[in-house]
Enzyme design. Structure first.
Site, PDB file in Angstrom:
ATOM      1  N   LEU A  95      11.006   7.082   1.236  1.00 39.05           N
ATOM      2  CA  LEU A  95      11.302   7.823   0.012  1.00 39.05           C
ATOM      3  C   LEU A  95      10.141   7.705  -0.970  1.00 39.05           C
ATOM      4  O   LEU A  95       9.233   6.888  -0.772  1.00 39.05           O
ATOM      5  CB  LEU A  95      12.590   7.280  -0.614  1.00 39.05           C
ATOM      6  CG  LEU A  95      13.889   7.586   0.141  1.00 39.05           C
ATOM      7  CD1 LEU A  95      15.032   6.742  -0.403  1.00 39.05           C
ATOM      8  CD2 LEU A  95      14.225   9.075   0.060  1.00 39.05           C
ATOM      9  N   PRO A  96      10.141   8.504  -2.031  1.00 38.68           N
ATOM     10  CA  PRO A  96       9.100   8.365  -3.059  1.00 38.68           C
ATOM     11  C   PRO A  96       9.069   6.952  -3.635  1.00 38.68           C
ATOM     12  O   PRO A  96      10.095   6.275  -3.711  1.00 38.68           O
ATOM     13  CB  PRO A  96       9.521   9.393  -4.112  1.00 38.68           C
ATOM     14  CG  PRO A  96      10.329  10.401  -3.371  1.00 38.68           C
ATOM     15  CD  PRO A  96      11.043   9.642  -2.300  1.00 38.68           C
TER      16      PRO A  96
ATOM     17  N   LYS B 234       3.890   4.071   0.214  1.00 33.59           N
ATOM     18  CA  LYS B 234       3.303   4.730   1.385  1.00 33.59           C
ATOM     19  C   LYS B 234       1.808   4.973   1.188  1.00 33.59           C
ATOM     20  O   LYS B 234       1.013   4.726   2.097  1.00 33.59           O
ATOM     21  CB  LYS B 234       4.032   6.052   1.667  1.00 33.59           C
ATOM     22  CG  LYS B 234       5.491   5.887   2.077  1.00 33.59           C
ATOM     23  CD  LYS B 234       6.110   7.201   2.519  1.00 33.59           C
ATOM     24  CE  LYS B 234       6.089   8.256   1.411  1.00 33.59           C
ATOM     25  NZ  LYS B 234       6.864   7.839   0.216  1.00 33.59           N
TER      26      LYS B 234
ATOM     27  N   ASP C 267       0.346  10.691   5.480  1.00 36.95           N
ATOM     28  CA  ASP C 267       1.067  10.149   4.329  1.00 36.95           C
ATOM     29  C   ASP C 267       1.944  11.230   3.709  1.00 36.95           C
ATOM     30  O   ASP C 267       1.483  12.049   2.921  1.00 36.95           O
ATOM     31  CB  ASP C 267       0.059   9.600   3.308  1.00 36.95           C
ATOM     32  CG  ASP C 267       0.719   9.110   2.029  1.00 36.95           C
ATOM     33  OD1 ASP C 267       1.941   8.880   2.047  1.00 36.95           O
ATOM     34  OD2 ASP C 267      -0.006   8.964   1.018  1.00 36.95           O
TER      35      ASP C 267
ATOM     36  N   LEU D 185       3.638   3.281 -11.314  1.00 38.29           N
ATOM     37  CA  LEU D 185       2.393   3.805 -10.753  1.00 38.29           C
ATOM     38  C   LEU D 185       2.522   5.287 -10.426  1.00 38.29           C
ATOM     39  O   LEU D 185       1.607   6.074 -10.675  1.00 38.29           O
ATOM     40  CB  LEU D 185       2.012   3.013  -9.501  1.00 38.29           C
ATOM     41  CG  LEU D 185       1.476   1.600  -9.730  1.00 38.29           C
ATOM     42  CD1 LEU D 185       1.460   0.822  -8.424  1.00 38.29           C
ATOM     43  CD2 LEU D 185       0.076   1.661 -10.322  1.00 38.29           C
TER      44      LEU D 185
ATOM     45  N   THR E  38       7.674   4.163  -2.466  1.00 45.39           N
ATOM     46  CA  THR E  38       7.885   3.044  -1.543  1.00 45.39           C
ATOM     47  C   THR E  38       6.558   2.550  -0.953  1.00 45.39           C
ATOM     48  O   THR E  38       6.519   2.031   0.161  1.00 45.39           O
ATOM     49  CB  THR E  38       8.852   3.436  -0.408  1.00 45.39           C
ATOM     50  OG1 THR E  38       8.416   4.661   0.202  1.00 45.39           O
ATOM     51  CG2 THR E  38      10.271   3.594  -0.927  1.00 45.39           C
TER      52      THR E  38
ATOM     53  N   GLU F 154     -25.589 -14.183  -3.644  1.00 47.13           N
ATOM     54  CA  GLU F 154     -25.627 -12.726  -3.625  1.00 47.13           C
ATOM     55  C   GLU F 154     -25.284 -12.163  -2.252  1.00 47.13           C
ATOM     56  O   GLU F 154     -24.637 -11.115  -2.150  1.00 47.13           O
ATOM     57  CB  GLU F 154     -27.016 -12.249  -4.070  1.00 47.13           C
ATOM     58  CG  GLU F 154     -27.101 -10.768  -4.356  1.00 47.13           C
ATOM     59  CD  GLU F 154     -28.437 -10.381  -4.966  1.00 47.13           C
ATOM     60  OE1 GLU F 154     -28.477  -9.391  -5.713  1.00 47.13           O
ATOM     61  OE2 GLU F 154     -29.446 -11.071  -4.689  1.00 47.13           O
TER      62      GLU F 154
END
EC number: 2.7.1.105
Length: 509
Positions: free
Chosen positions: A91-92, A96, A173, A215, A94, A460
């Site tokens: 689902l949205p 992915k 995706d 997010l 989650t 470095e």
């Protein structure tokens, strides 16, 4: 002895090729069959020129050699794995996209030709977007046609990646929450010899879900909406798709990984894809949601700056260490204060979080005296400092502490060869950058596993490898990255890409 080359094409330029002919004696037992082919000539690069995350960059089939790549083959395929399609399911909000980008970064580092294909990117480049495009089963004719058009475009691009660009690993995706859609993908790609692995991301932890939602609301989908409007729109999209969500089960007869709450639990079913997928599973076991930034700093100076003698810091180096400590702690506190003053929903997207510095910041140093001593002022503040053997600088071998002119005089042929490929070349009794990258892989995985702020004080050469991984640099760019003592490098994480900022350390007041 059997003919290794004919037994398996993968050994042509890789593991085992050295046994086909007697090795030429030399300082570093040079191969008679080149492991690296079509190598670009190195060019100078500094952090200002490579401050864009290269994880979404194109894969150049003619010269694609990655920093952590063990060997190359004519076909471009590694680990006897063939071609694989990884399909994200969930689902949205989650994670992915986070998973697809993280897998892309790691497998590209290993040398696998990988590309992630995001439905959201295809949508952003489209015009006349119907209002129900976000639903796995749109309610309007326009929505159905729009989603089908984007889906076919994605699938065609994936096929082109496999067939035209010699791609080995593609990552799809999108939601893929219906059994029928997953079965169609399996059938389509199995028919052309591409193995299909599904990764179902499940989030039940409310804290992870809240941050994922925050997010998601920062994306272009919700641009121009107020916080309340964005939340309402997100919840609407979630509620529309939830009725269609069919969790993956054994009766689908598909190979899949259930990735629960960002790796707190992993379930693997029918892993028939071999070593490469096992590497991905191990990587996923180490992957965590990032709440902190990674900071890179050089160690302080010593009197002679020698490799052979493990020197202590001089007066200037001690001053640098004190200033570095003050500057890093001030920077982290400023970021946290900015978070408190912001009305953004993203709790810690830029690396700031609410824990005490003594528990939320960790300092890693190399094993040499001046590297570890540079961190002593952090120890006095009660902050944990760890010496890491993986941060041991590149061993220069016979050219230790020599000037460029002395190297040219003493090793003229080796010096010329090193200019052609500074990443893979070894001077006598020395390490190459490639050797360094391979032995540092466990530290890369631990860095993925850590959600705290990390300050890494090192030589470095090791900073170049770490930066090269986090910003997806090529092995052409990596040996020429320039880290100076007057700059603190700050790398922040987001699901789609990493960002870097160079901060001026106030060494003179």
């Amino acid at each position: 002895m059997p003919n290794v080359l004919s037994d398996d094409e993968e050994l042509l330029n890789g593991l085992g090729s050295e046994i086909m002919k007697p090795s030429r004696q030399g300082n570093h037992m040079a191969r008679t069959v080149k492991r690296w082919v079509n190598k670009e000539r190195a060019t100078t690069a500094d952090l200002k020129n490579v401050n864009i995350d290269g994880v979404h960059g194109p894969v150049n089939t003619e010269s694609y050699i990655s920093p952590g790549q063990l060997y190359s083959t004519d076909s471009g395929n590694l680990f006897h794995a063939g071609r694989i399609l990884v399909v994200l399911v969930g689902l949205p909000a989650t994670s992915k996209t986070l998973l697809s980008v993280a897998i892309t970064r790691y497998t590209r580092w290993l040398g696998v030709r990988t590309k992630s294909f995001h439905f959201s990117e295809y949508k952003e480049s489209a015009k006349n977007i119907p209002s129900d495009y976000f639903c796995v089963v749109p309610t309007s004719k326009e929505g159905v046609a729009f989603v089908e058009k984007l889906r076919m475009q994605m699938l065609n691009d994936i096929l082109a990646f496999f067939n035209d660009l010699s791609g080995q690993l593609a990552i799809y995706d999108a939601l893929n929450i219906r059994k029928i859609d997953r079965k169609n993908l399996e059938t389509t790609f199995s028919e052309i010899g591409v193995k299909v692995l599904f990764i179902e991301s499940i989030v039940s932890d409310q804290e992870i879900m809240n941050r994922n939602i925050a997010l998601a609301l920062e994306s272009n989908d919700y641009k121009g909406l107020s916080t309340d409007e964005a939340i309402d729109e997100y919840m609407r999209r979630l509620s529309v798709n939830e009725p269609y969500y069919e969790m993956m089960t054994h009766d689908e007869e598909l190979s899949y990984i259930k990735y629960i709450n960002l790796g707190k639990q992993i379930i693997v079913k029918d892993n028939i894809h071999g070593y490469l997928v096992n590497k991905i599973v191990f990587f996923l076991m180490n992957l965590r949601q990032k709440k902190g930034c990674v900071y890179f700093a050089r160690c302080g100076t010593s009197d002679k700056d020698n490799y052979i003698h493990d020197e202590e810091l001089n007066e200037e180096g001690i001053h640098y260490s004190q200033v570095l400590k003050d500057f890093v702690l001030q920077r982290i506190k400023q970021k946290r204060q900015a978070k408190k003053n912001s009305d953004s929903l993203v709790e810690v997207i830029d690396g700031s979080h609410d824990e005490d510095l003594k528990t939320s910041l960790i300092v890693w140093t190399g094993p040499r005296k001046r590297t570890h001593d540079t961190a002593l002022f952090f120890s006095k503040e009660g902050i944990k400092v760890q010496q890491r053997s993986e941060l041991r600088q590149l061993n220069p071998g016979s050219i230790a502490d020599l000037t460029d002119q002395q190297i040219m005089d003493k090793f003229p042929s080796e010096y010329k060869e090193s200019l052609k490929d500074p990443y893979h070349f070894r001077f006598p009794r020395a390490e190459s950058y490639h050797d360094l990258a391979v032995r540092m892989e466990p530290l890369l995985l631990e860095m993925e596993h850590t959600s705290k702020d990390i300050l890494i004080i090192a030589h470095e050469s090791t900073l170049r490898v770490l930066y090269g991984y986090l910003m997806a640099c090529t092995c052409v760019e990596l040996p020429n990255l320039n880290f100076t003592r007057d700059k603190l490098v700050e790398i922040s994480f987001s699901p789609f890409c990493n960002t870097v900022e160079l901060l001026n350390i106030p060494l003179t007041s």
